[in-house]
Design a protein around this motif. Structure first.
Motif, PDB file in Angstrom:
ATOM      1  N   SER A 110       7.971  -1.455  -4.501  1.00  0.00           N
ATOM      2  CA  SER A 110       7.365  -2.516  -5.296  1.00  0.00           C
ATOM      3  C   SER A 110       8.308  -3.714  -5.401  1.00  0.00           C
ATOM      4  CB  SER A 110       7.029  -1.998  -6.698  1.00  0.00           C
ATOM      5  OG  SER A 110       6.595  -3.048  -7.536  1.00  0.00           O
ATOM      6  N   ILE A 111       9.571  -3.450  -5.696  1.00  0.00           N
ATOM      7  CA  ILE A 111      10.561  -4.526  -5.789  1.00  0.00           C
ATOM      8  C   ILE A 111      10.755  -5.181  -4.424  1.00  0.00           C
ATOM      9  CG2 ILE A 111      12.989  -5.029  -6.245  1.00  0.00           C
ATOM     10  CD1 ILE A 111      12.930  -2.786  -8.327  1.00  0.00           C
ATOM     11  N   LEU A 112      10.785  -4.367  -3.371  1.00  0.00           N
ATOM     12  CA  LEU A 112      10.958  -4.902  -2.020  1.00  0.00           C
ATOM     13  C   LEU A 112       9.811  -5.823  -1.646  1.00  0.00           C
ATOM     14  CD1 LEU A 112      12.513  -5.001   0.637  1.00  0.00           C
ATOM     15  CD2 LEU A 112      11.312  -2.912   1.346  1.00  0.00           C
ATOM     16  N   TRP A 117       0.821  -1.217   0.000  1.00  0.00           N
ATOM     17  CA  TRP A 117       0.000   0.000   0.000  1.00  0.00           C
ATOM     18  C   TRP A 117       0.852   1.261   0.000  1.00  0.00           C
ATOM     19  CZ3 TRP A 117      -4.703   0.018  -1.592  1.00  0.00           C
ATOM     20  CH2 TRP A 117      -5.486  -1.135  -1.467  1.00  0.00           C
ATOM     21  N   ILE A 118       2.074   1.181   0.556  1.00  0.00           N
ATOM     22  CA  ILE A 118       2.972   2.338   0.507  1.00  0.00           C
ATOM     23  C   ILE A 118       3.360   2.640  -0.935  1.00  0.00           C
ATOM     24  CG2 ILE A 118       5.300   3.159   1.077  1.00  0.00           C
ATOM     25  CD1 ILE A 118       5.039   1.785   3.767  1.00  0.00           C
ATOM     26  N   TYR A 119       3.756   1.594  -1.678  1.00  0.00           N
ATOM     27  CA  TYR A 119       4.148   1.865  -3.063  1.00  0.00           C
ATOM     28  C   TYR A 119       2.933   2.244  -3.912  1.00  0.00           C
ATOM     29  CZ  TYR A 119       2.762  -2.434  -5.638  1.00  0.00           C
ATOM     30  OH  TYR A 119       2.065  -3.432  -6.268  1.00  0.00           O
ATOM     31  N   PHE A 120       1.764   1.693  -3.558  1.00  0.00           N
ATOM     32  CA  PHE A 120       0.545   2.111  -4.259  1.00  0.00           C
ATOM     33  C   PHE A 120       0.300   3.606  -4.059  1.00  0.00           C
ATOM     34  CE2 PHE A 120      -3.946   3.088  -3.287  1.00  0.00           C
ATOM     35  CZ  PHE A 120      -4.458   3.082  -4.573  1.00  0.00           C
ATOM     36  N   LEU A 121       0.428   4.074  -2.823  1.00  0.00           N
ATOM     37  CA  LEU A 121       0.216   5.495  -2.551  1.00  0.00           C
ATOM     38  C   LEU A 121       1.294   6.352  -3.200  1.00  0.00           C
ATOM     39  CD1 LEU A 121      -0.839   5.337   1.219  1.00  0.00           C
ATOM     40  CD2 LEU A 121      -2.296   5.868  -0.739  1.00  0.00           C
ATOM     41  N   ALA A 122       2.557   5.905  -3.104  1.00  0.00           N
ATOM     42  CA  ALA A 122       3.657   6.682  -3.684  1.00  0.00           C
ATOM     43  C   ALA A 122       3.493   6.808  -5.195  1.00  0.00           C
ATOM     44  CB  ALA A 122       5.001   6.033  -3.343  1.00  0.00           C
ATOM     45  N   TRP A 123       3.216   5.686  -5.858  1.00  0.00           N
ATOM     46  CA  TRP A 123       3.038   5.729  -7.309  1.00  0.00           C
ATOM     47  C   TRP A 123       1.783   6.519  -7.694  1.00  0.00           C
ATOM     48  CZ3 TRP A 123       4.504   0.111  -9.115  1.00  0.00           C
ATOM     49  CH2 TRP A 123       5.844   0.102  -9.503  1.00  0.00           C
ATOM     50  N   SER A 124       0.723   6.386  -6.907  1.00  0.00           N
ATOM     51  CA  SER A 124      -0.508   7.105  -7.228  1.00  0.00           C
ATOM     52  C   SER A 124      -0.340   8.611  -7.052  1.00  0.00           C
ATOM     53  CB  SER A 124      -1.660   6.596  -6.351  1.00  0.00           C
ATOM     54  OG  SER A 124      -1.909   5.227  -6.590  1.00  0.00           O
ATOM     55  N   ASN A 173       7.319  14.313  -9.091  1.00  0.00           N
ATOM     56  CA  ASN A 173       6.860  13.115  -9.778  1.00  0.00           C
ATOM     57  C   ASN A 173       7.954  12.049  -9.763  1.00  0.00           C
ATOM     58  OD1 ASN A 173       5.908  11.201 -11.612  1.00  0.00           O
ATOM     59  ND2 ASN A 173       6.280  12.495 -13.398  1.00  0.00           N
ATOM     60  N   VAL A 174       9.184  12.467 -10.048  1.00  0.00           N
ATOM     61  CA  VAL A 174      10.311  11.537 -10.134  1.00  0.00           C
ATOM     62  C   VAL A 174      10.605  10.914  -8.766  1.00  0.00           C
ATOM     63  CG1 VAL A 174      12.778  11.348 -10.622  1.00  0.00           C
ATOM     64  CG2 VAL A 174      11.304  12.718 -12.111  1.00  0.00           C
ATOM     65  N   LEU A 175      10.641  11.747  -7.722  1.00  0.00           N
ATOM     66  CA  LEU A 175      10.990  11.246  -6.387  1.00  0.00           C
ATOM     67  C   LEU A 175       9.955  10.242  -5.875  1.00  0.00           C
ATOM     68  CD1 LEU A 175      12.202  14.587  -4.752  1.00  0.00           C
ATOM     69  CD2 LEU A 175      13.611  12.703  -5.602  1.00  0.00           C
ATOM     70  N   LEU A 176       8.681  10.537  -6.090  1.00  0.00           N
ATOM     71  CA  LEU A 176       7.629   9.618  -5.655  1.00  0.00           C
ATOM     72  C   LEU A 176       7.627   8.337  -6.493  1.00  0.00           C
ATOM     73  CD1 LEU A 176       4.786  12.213  -5.017  1.00  0.00           C
ATOM     74  CD2 LEU A 176       5.827  10.727  -3.298  1.00  0.00           C
ATOM     75  N   ASP A 177       7.887   8.478  -7.780  1.00  0.00           N
ATOM     76  CA  ASP A 177       7.959   7.315  -8.656  1.00  0.00           C
ATOM     77  C   ASP A 177       9.120   6.412  -8.243  1.00  0.00           C
ATOM     78  OD1 ASP A 177       6.907   6.006 -11.103  1.00  0.00           O
ATOM     79  OD2 ASP A 177       8.925   6.370 -11.855  1.00  0.00           O
ATOM     80  N   PHE A 178      10.241   7.020  -7.870  1.00  0.00           N
ATOM     81  CA  PHE A 178      11.397   6.265  -7.392  1.00  0.00           C
ATOM     82  C   PHE A 178      11.058   5.509  -6.106  1.00  0.00           C
ATOM     83  CE2 PHE A 178      15.234   6.072  -4.710  1.00  0.00           C
ATOM     84  CZ  PHE A 178      16.077   5.349  -5.536  1.00  0.00           C
ATOM     85  N   THR A 179      10.358   6.170  -5.194  1.00  0.00           N
ATOM     86  CA  THR A 179       9.939   5.531  -3.944  1.00  0.00           C
ATOM     87  C   THR A 179       9.026   4.345  -4.221  1.00  0.00           C
ATOM     88  OG1 THR A 179      10.094   7.639  -2.770  1.00  0.00           O
ATOM     89  CG2 THR A 179       8.802   5.899  -1.729  1.00  0.00           C
ATOM     90  N   PHE A 234      -4.211   0.963  -8.651  1.00  0.00           N
ATOM     91  CA  PHE A 234      -3.136   1.831  -9.116  1.00  0.00           C
ATOM     92  C   PHE A 234      -3.193   2.019 -10.630  1.00  0.00           C
ATOM     93  CE2 PHE A 234       1.026   1.583 -11.247  1.00  0.00           C
ATOM     94  CZ  PHE A 234       1.431   2.893 -11.061  1.00  0.00           C
ATOM     95  N   SER A 235      -3.343   0.924 -11.377  1.00  0.00           N
ATOM     96  CA  SER A 235      -3.339   1.024 -12.836  1.00  0.00           C
ATOM     97  C   SER A 235      -4.533   1.827 -13.348  1.00  0.00           C
ATOM     98  CB  SER A 235      -3.319  -0.377 -13.462  1.00  0.00           C
ATOM     99  OG  SER A 235      -4.416  -1.145 -13.029  1.00  0.00           O
ATOM    100  N   LEU A 236      -5.715   1.636 -12.747  1.00  0.00           N
ATOM    101  CA  LEU A 236      -6.891   2.404 -13.159  1.00  0.00           C
ATOM    102  C   LEU A 236      -6.720   3.892 -12.836  1.00  0.00           C
ATOM    103  CD1 LEU A 236      -9.738  -0.025 -12.018  1.00  0.00           C
ATOM    104  CD2 LEU A 236      -9.039   0.477 -14.363  1.00  0.00           C
ATOM    105  N   HIS A 237      -6.193   4.167 -11.648  1.00  0.00           N
ATOM    106  CA  HIS A 237      -5.948   5.555 -11.245  1.00  0.00           C
ATOM    107  C   HIS A 237      -4.918   6.209 -12.163  1.00  0.00           C
ATOM    108  CE1 HIS A 237      -3.727   8.629  -8.867  1.00  0.00           C
ATOM    109  NE2 HIS A 237      -4.940   8.967  -8.476  1.00  0.00           N
ATOM    110  N   ALA A 238      -3.874   5.457 -12.527  1.00  0.00           N
ATOM    111  CA  ALA A 238      -2.829   5.994 -13.400  1.00  0.00           C
ATOM    112  C   ALA A 238      -3.382   6.325 -14.783  1.00  0.00           C
ATOM    113  CB  ALA A 238      -1.682   4.990 -13.509  1.00  0.00           C
ATOM    114  N   ALA A 239      -4.223   5.438 -15.328  1.00  0.00           N
ATOM    115  CA  ALA A 239      -4.819   5.699 -16.639  1.00  0.00           C
ATOM    116  C   ALA A 239      -5.683   6.963 -16.595  1.00  0.00           C
ATOM    117  CB  ALA A 239      -5.641   4.495 -17.087  1.00  0.00           C
ATOM    118  N   LEU A 240      -6.424   7.145 -15.493  1.00  0.00           N
ATOM    119  CA  LEU A 240      -7.258   8.336 -15.346  1.00  0.00           C
ATOM    120  C   LEU A 240      -6.417   9.604 -15.302  1.00  0.00           C
ATOM    121  CD1 LEU A 240     -10.005   9.676 -14.823  1.00  0.00           C
ATOM    122  CD2 LEU A 240      -9.684   9.211 -12.384  1.00  0.00           C
TER     123      LEU A 240
END
Length: 379
Positions: free
Chosen positions: A320-322, A140-147, A309-315, A216-222
């Motif tokens: 996600s990998i972790l 959920w952390i990476y979901f929030l960070a990416w979102s 955008n970059v910093l949150l995407d990096f987080t 996440f994917s639906l939110h990203a497409a929106l």
């Protein structure tokens, strides 16, 4: 009028007939059991099987093991070979004991022909419940960070009333990528036939798509659509989607359309078709950042490209990998990392390009204080 009266008189009889037929055809007694049971190593659990109606005779329910991640399933879990459902009873319980980490799948079979035989229980023995909880939290952390990572760019565009510096090829590729990723996630998470097909092909029963992946994917497409709406109304400096990007998108959607006809013709499974969408997303992930990185290099500036955008995407990529590493360790299944190549590739390549963007912003094209002061006076 006479016909109408006849219809009124016959209607109750028709309804009674339909009700009787439905009850006759539904004579099957349905069994209910947990679809999946997760146990910590060396722990015990009590499992309850219930029936939709009381049985008219004592019924033996066999636990037929159809899959084990190790040669001898008893090294993973101890469970009875069969249990007895007494006459007039609606439930029966049994105990299981977990030993080594692994997965076991068992079907419930009965000597009573009135019972259905499609009930399956998947037992998953993990190293630690604590690791499982941490993995879910990280998810959920990476979901929030990416979102949230999409919003700094929306704010940057709105603040400047301009999308100059935001590459349109990146926007077009990103939208297509997240639409494809949404199709893959929705199919593998929500469509029962696809989930069943995945479990038959991967009998360990671990679906790589979680709820946070879908949202996440639906939110990203929106949010990608929001970017396009901003590009339509804000200053764009003559930018447009390049012919190369249009060609790549044409190839991607043609591939998806042709694959659809192949799937309809039953030359490939629907699960394969969904994986083709994930491969489209993975291919786009490999190339979508290149136009933006090249634009930054050509302009010798990251102005208009939000570093937030970059910093949150990096987080999000790191977490996600972790999460995938923790899940693989906890289930003793390192193949899980490659069970969803799109998710793993999305995290890995996002991290690589985010490091490049941070290098461009903070090192290569960093604006000196004197330059910023002069720019501020000119403004």
């Amino acid at each position: 009028m006479a016909g109408l009266g006849l219809t009124k008189r016959w209607l109750p009889a028709q309804l009674l007939l339909l009700w009787t037929l439905s009850n006759i055809s539904d004579s099957t007694v349905h069994l209910f059991a947990p679809d999946a049971v997760t146990l910590e190593q060396y722990s015990k659990a009590n499992i309850t099987i219930t029936s939709s109606s009381p049985v008219n005779q004592s019924t033996v329910i066999q636990l037929n093991v159809t899959y084990s991640s190790k040669r001898n399933y008893s090294s993973i879990i101890t469970l009875p070979e069969q249990v007895l459902l007494p006459e007039a009873a609606t439930s029966v319980s049994f105990n299981v004991t977990a030993h080594d980490v692994g997965q076991v799948t068992t079907y419930l079979l009965s000597n009573n022909t009135d019972f259905d035989s499609s009930v399956r229980i998947r037992f998953m023995v993990i190293h630690s419940n604590v690791v499982s909880v941490i993995s879910q939290v990280i998810g959920w952390i990476y979901f929030l960070a990416w979102s949230v990572s999409f919003y700094p760019q929306v704010w940057e565009n709105w603040r400047r009333k301009s999308v100059v510096g935001l590459n349109f090829d990146f926007l077009a590729l990103n939208l297509t990528g997240f639409i494809a990723y949404s199709v893959f996630n929705i199919g593998l998470f929500w469509i029962p036939q696809i989930k069943e097909e995945f479990l038959k092909r991967n009998p360990n029963g671990i679906n790589p798509v979680n709820a946070n992946d879908v949202f996440f994917s639906l939110h990203a497409a929106l949010l990608c659509l929001v970017y396009f709406s901003q590009a339509a109304v804000y200053e764009r400096g003559g930018q447009k989607v390049s012919r190369m990007a249009c060609g790549l998108l044409l190839v991607a959607w043609t591939f998806a359309l042709v694959s659809l006809f192949v799937a309809v013709a039953k030359q490939i499974t629907w699960l394969d078709y969904l994986y083709y969408f994930s491969y489209i997303k993975l291919a786009i992930t490999l190339i979508k950042y290149v136009p933006q990185a090249y634009m930054n290099y050509r302009r010798q500036s990251t102005e208009g490209w939000s570093i937030g955008n970059v910093l949150l995407d990096f987080t999000g990529g790191i977490f996600s990998i972790l999460q995938m590493i923790l899940q693989s360790y906890n289930n003793d299944e390192w193949r899980l990392i490659f069970g969803d190549p799109t998710k793993f590739g999305l995290g890995l390549f996002s991290v690589v390009f985010d490091i490049l963007f941070m290098t461009q912003h903070y090192c290569l094209y960093r604006r000196h204080p004197q330059y910023e002061a002069v720019t501020g006076q000119e403004d």
